[in-house]
Design a protein around this motif. Structure first.
Motif, PDB file in Angstrom:
ATOM      1  N   ASP A 130       0.776  -1.281   0.026  1.00  0.00           N
ATOM      2  CA  ASP A 130       0.031   0.101  -0.088  1.00  0.00           C
ATOM      3  C   ASP A 130       0.713   1.168   0.029  1.00  0.00           C
ATOM      4  O   ASP A 130       1.359   1.589   0.758  1.00  0.00           O
ATOM      5  N   ARG A 169      -3.695  -1.558   3.196  1.00  0.00           N
ATOM      6  CA  ARG A 169      -3.732  -2.957   2.527  1.00  0.00           C
ATOM      7  C   ARG A 169      -2.534  -3.720   3.273  1.00  0.00           C
ATOM      8  O   ARG A 169      -1.448  -3.102   3.116  1.00  0.00           O
ATOM      9  N   VAL A 193      -0.897  -8.955  -2.844  1.00  0.00           N
ATOM     10  CA  VAL A 193      -2.033  -8.448  -2.470  1.00  0.00           C
ATOM     11  C   VAL A 193      -2.433  -6.967  -2.916  1.00  0.00           C
ATOM     12  O   VAL A 193      -3.471  -6.385  -2.859  1.00  0.00           O
ATOM     13  N   ASN A 194      -1.418  -6.226  -3.817  1.00  0.00           N
ATOM     14  CA  ASN A 194      -1.524  -5.084  -4.526  1.00  0.00           C
ATOM     15  C   ASN A 194      -1.632  -5.353  -6.037  1.00  0.00           C
ATOM     16  O   ASN A 194      -0.838  -5.371  -6.900  1.00  0.00           O
ATOM     17  N   GLU A 251     -12.149  -8.810  -3.089  1.00  0.00           N
ATOM     18  CA  GLU A 251     -11.626  -8.022  -3.791  1.00  0.00           C
ATOM     19  C   GLU A 251     -12.691  -7.093  -4.723  1.00  0.00           C
ATOM     20  O   GLU A 251     -12.586  -6.142  -4.977  1.00  0.00           O
ATOM     21  N   PHE A 305      -4.700 -10.388   5.722  1.00  0.00           N
ATOM     22  CA  PHE A 305      -5.260  -9.763   4.489  1.00  0.00           C
ATOM     23  C   PHE A 305      -6.863  -9.906   4.580  1.00  0.00           C
ATOM     24  O   PHE A 305      -7.503  -9.268   4.022  1.00  0.00           O
ATOM     25  N   TYR A 322      -8.493  -7.568   6.534  1.00  0.00           N
ATOM     26  CA  TYR A 322      -8.626  -6.275   5.886  1.00  0.00           C
ATOM     27  C   TYR A 322      -9.734  -6.064   4.978  1.00  0.00           C
ATOM     28  O   TYR A 322     -10.437  -5.371   4.718  1.00  0.00           O
ATOM     29  N   GLN A 323      -9.943  -7.282   4.089  1.00  0.00           N
ATOM     30  CA  GLN A 323     -10.972  -7.281   2.971  1.00  0.00           C
ATOM     31  C   GLN A 323     -12.098  -7.225   3.502  1.00  0.00           C
ATOM     32  O   GLN A 323     -13.253  -6.322   3.127  1.00  0.00           O
ATOM     33  N   GLN A 351     -13.036  -3.823   5.249  1.00  0.00           N
ATOM     34  CA  GLN A 351     -13.067  -2.864   4.212  1.00  0.00           C
ATOM     35  C   GLN A 351     -14.651  -3.207   3.356  1.00  0.00           C
ATOM     36  O   GLN A 351     -15.533  -2.042   3.069  1.00  0.00           O
TER      37      GLN A 351
END
Lengths: 135, 653
Positions: free
Chosen positions: B323, B339, B359-360, B399, B439, B442-443, B446
């Motif tokens: 990120d 992220r 992840v990016n 995602e 991760f 995080y998702q 979000q």
């Protein structure tokens, strides 16, 4: 129709795939690899007869898609027999913009194979450290 | 100089500016050095400049570029290291420096001479070092530099520093860590010289003095690393002794302390806290110059603690790749939206072809604005607009749903499982693999913040989906059972990960039949069995070894974790059948059969796409992404999730 096929391949090969030389008939080793059943799938996905439409152009088992790589086939088979190969090897020219065919569909898709899983003994990963990020 | 003591007063927050040799850093966060491999024939490309620009625009106070060599014998055959000694590449380097300064960060060029460390790639030249002492990571002993050759090294650093500053960098950092050449001179084990450079600080001091004649009072930083093991001769005690002496002999602008040597210097998921956090106060007390500490910092709490312990600056690299807006977000108090770097060490360390991140999805190869990804279009119909259904709450589906929600779409995410995460969550159940859960968290957060409707534990019926004109399948993959005839309890690696704490106490001997690819499924089965107390674990593989699919960094750390563990590896073998007390093995070359005692067999099978039996209605467009197309890595799933969202959003407009 050939343009359609090429455009489809180009879309497919837009992702770099490291290819083991023993699989890659041309020995270049960094193009793409596609099984014939994936080509069939590509036909179905696109819902047209496009790929089959170039049958015979290159004389490879009625599958011009593969035969588009005559150079590859010849090299793989020195006797000149361009019979049905196990894989289609995409020239590095494809997907790198050197063969500038018009885009066919922004959404064309097909099954992609991860060459790293082709066989247990073929794992073409970098074996070196890279000076990449550490912290 | 008088060494400082740890701060008694309240520490500055990470958002506070910092002055370094008259330069103002807008905050205390530093993007530490790394290469991008977006370098052609030794010169940085436009892609390289774009990378650094994006990183600087994300808000870091200082950006240190890496992978910059000072001499030909320190380059790799691929020539993706910047060749700083060559004045003719100055314009390309200037593009890089301007990208960073335009982004508002202080720009520093790290300079390195690898010395005896060839990175495993070999070079066109003979590896060199302080003395004829072989690196544990190399098969041969390097050429010991003569006195005259060492003076050439000094000159190489001087010229490279001058070139870098003339190209627009605010300063330079000398890489004297990770076991590279300057560290080889600092090491009491590797530096056995009897000339003037036998004084371990002599070479770094001469390099600093030489550079000073070229760049005046601009910053010269020094990066060192706490190297593990007695064989390194450069542990924390050594640095505590050397740094004050070096700073007195040749003043520097800051010292940057990290950890490790090649193959251990990129901690994976098993390292969950910054390794140097507990040592910051001790290092602080030894050095009077500004202190930058690096390695493993991921959270605001750890960063603030380091600052509170006496660090002036905190460095990170991989979190900025995951990120680039890390600094901006945490300074705004929005750590939740960062992220996270998982520590997987997959995309960022392999350079295929340039640095990427699992992840990016926005980090693409040269010529691409993002990681290339093509969702599989299963059906295309004419209907536009309306709500979107995403089936599958793994990395790909989440995602996709996130990106759709950000584009303004009305989206509902379904999953038959009661918890989100898919294969990533499964992987995180193993010991030392919790990075994937970060991760997933995080998702999931979000999605909540974006107001996405998430329906877990639900398998939508066709009628439920009738209202959706756009459907994205992200239903993942399932591991196939490997057919092994016999009586022994046999589980797939998926089943074993889900219940190993129940199975292992009843089964002291565990056999793991790997698929030969040496990837995490088999490795996690081994680590899970050991964590649950298995008396002995045996890996059977048709390949040539254990964990062969891992990067050198991850494999080395794995082997360190397994040191002392009751693990046996039977290579080039497979299992033909089981008995009540074990498995029958067959060597893949000569066919010889043997018996191995075991109480349970864990098999690593091929993961196959899993798609619902779903007939789309006449108005529905259906795409498939991630493992349900072809099972691959998280990077593919995330990139295809993003790409599918963009394709769907384009149809909604």
């Amino acid at each position: 129709m050939t343009i359609r096929a090429w455009a489809a391949i180009r879309q497919w090969a837009g992702r770099p795939v490291v290819l083991p030389p023993e699989v890659c008939a041309c020995g270049i080793g960094h193009a793409g690899v596609m099984r014939l059943d994936d080509i069939d799938r590509l036909d179905r996905i696109n819902g047209i007869n496009g790929i089959n439409g170039i049958n015979g152009i290159n004389g490879v088992d009625g599958r011009g898609l593969v035969g588009a790589h005559q150079r590859v086939s010849r090299r793989r088979r020195p006797d000149g027999d361009r019979g049905r190969p196990d894989v289609a090897c995409l020239s590095p020219d494809v997907g790198r913009g050197r063969l500038d065919f018009p885009r066919w569909s922004p959404d064309v898709g097909c099954r992609r194979l991860d060459a790293a899983r082709w066989s247990p003994d073929v794992v073409h990963r970098r074996r070196t450290s890279s000076l990449g990020p550490v912290d | 100089m008088t060494p400082r003591t740890p701060r008694a007063l309240a520490a500055p927050s990470l958002a506070a500016p910092f002055t370094l040799c008259g330069l103002t850093l807008r905050n205390r966060l530093v993007a530490t050095a790394h290469a991008t491999a977006a370098v052609t024939d030794g010169a940085p490309t436009e892609t390289d400049a774009a990378y650094w620009r994006r990183l600087a625009e994300g808000g870091a106070g200082m950006v240190i570029t890496g992978g910059t060599a000072v001499a030909p014998e320190s380059t790799l055959p691929q020539r993706y290291l910047t060749e700083a000694w060559r004045p003719e590449i100055k314009d390309a380097v200037r593009r890089r420096a301007e990208a960073i300064t335009d982004g508002g960060a202080v720009a520093v060029a790290q300079l390195v001479h690898l010395g005896r460390e060839t990175l495993g790639a070999g070079t066109f030249y003979a590896p060199v070092s302080a003395a004829a002492v072989r690196s544990p990571r190399e098969a041969t002993t390097p050429h010991p530099l003569s006195t005259e050759e060492v003076r050439g090294v000094v000159d190489a650093f001087r010229i490279s520093a001058a070139n870098s500053v003339q190209a627009g960098f605010h300063g330079v950092e000398l890489h004297a860590g990770h076991g590279y050449l300057l560290a080889q001179f600092l090491s009491r084990v590797n530096n056995t010289r009897d000339d003037e450079y036998g004084d371990r600080i002599a070479l770094p001091a001469q390099v600093i003095d030489a550079i000073r004649t070229e760049i005046g009072q601009l910053p010269i930083g020094l990066r060192v690393s706490v190297e593990p093991g007695e064989e390194s001769g450069l542990g924390l005690d050594d640095l505590i002794e050397l740094l004050p002496r070096l700073c007195a002999a040749a003043p520097i602008a800051y010292v940057n302390v990290t950890t490790g040597v090649r193959n251990t210097y990129v901690p994976g998921m098993a390292t969950t806290r910054p390794p140097l956090l507990e040592s910051v106060a001790r290092i602080r007390s030894a050095v009077a110059v500004p202190l930058l500490v690096s390695q493993g910092f991921r959270s605001v709490a750890d960063i603030e603690r380091a600052l509170d312990s006496g660090a002036d600056l905190v460095g990170m690299a991989r979190p900025f790749m995951a990120d680039p807006d890390f600094a901006r977000k945490v300074i705004a108090g929005d750590e939740r939206s960062v992220r996270p770097c998982t520590g997987c060490n997959e995309g960022c360390r392999t350079f295929e072809p340039t640095g990427s991140c699992s992840v990016n999805p926005e980090l693409g190869p040269p010529g691409a604005a993002a990681r290339p990804a093509i969702p599989l279009l299963l059906t295309r119909r004419g209907a536009r607009g309306g709500p979107v259904a995403v089936l599958g709450a793994g990395p790909a589906g989440m995602e996709c749903a996130m990106a759709l929600a950000r584009s303004g779409a009305e989206v509902t995410l379904f999953d038959t499982a009661r918890r989100a995460g898919g294969q990533a969550r499964l992987a995180s159940l193993a010991p030392h693999r919790s990075g994937w859960q970060k991760f997933v968290d995080y998702q999931r957060d979000q999605l909540a913040d974006l107001g996405v409707r998430v329906r877990l534990g639900t398998s939508p019926a066709p009628d439920d989906l009738a209202a959706y004109a756009q459907i994205v399948l992200a239903t993942g993959a399932a591991e196939e059972s490997v057919h092994v005839p016999g009586e022994l309890l046999t589980l797939t690696s998926t089943d074993f990960l889900s219940r190993y704490s129940d199975v292992v106490p009843e089964a002291s001997g565990v056999a793991v039949l790997d698929d030969g690819f040496g990837w995490w499924q088999g490795i996690s089965a081994v680590e899970s069995a050991l964590a649950a107390g298995a008396r002995e674990v045996t890996v059977i593989t048709p390949g040539t070894g254990f964990a062969t699919g891992l990067s050198p960094e991850n494999r080395t750390q794995l082997m360190n974790r397994l040191t002392g563990a009751p693990l046996r590896v039977v290579a080039m073998s497979t299992v033909t059948s089981t008995t009540t007390d074990g498995v029958r093995l067959r060597h893949v070359l000569d066919g010889q059969e043997t018996h191995l005692a075991a109480d349970v067999l864990v098999t690593v099978g091929e993961r196959r796409p899993r798609r619902p039996d779903f007939a789309p209605a006449a108005h529905q467009t259906v795409r498939a992404i991630g493992d349900c197309v072809v099972p691959r890595r998280v990077a593919h799933a995330v990139a295809e999730g993003r790409a599918a969202a963009e394709a769907v959003a384009a149809r909604l407009l």
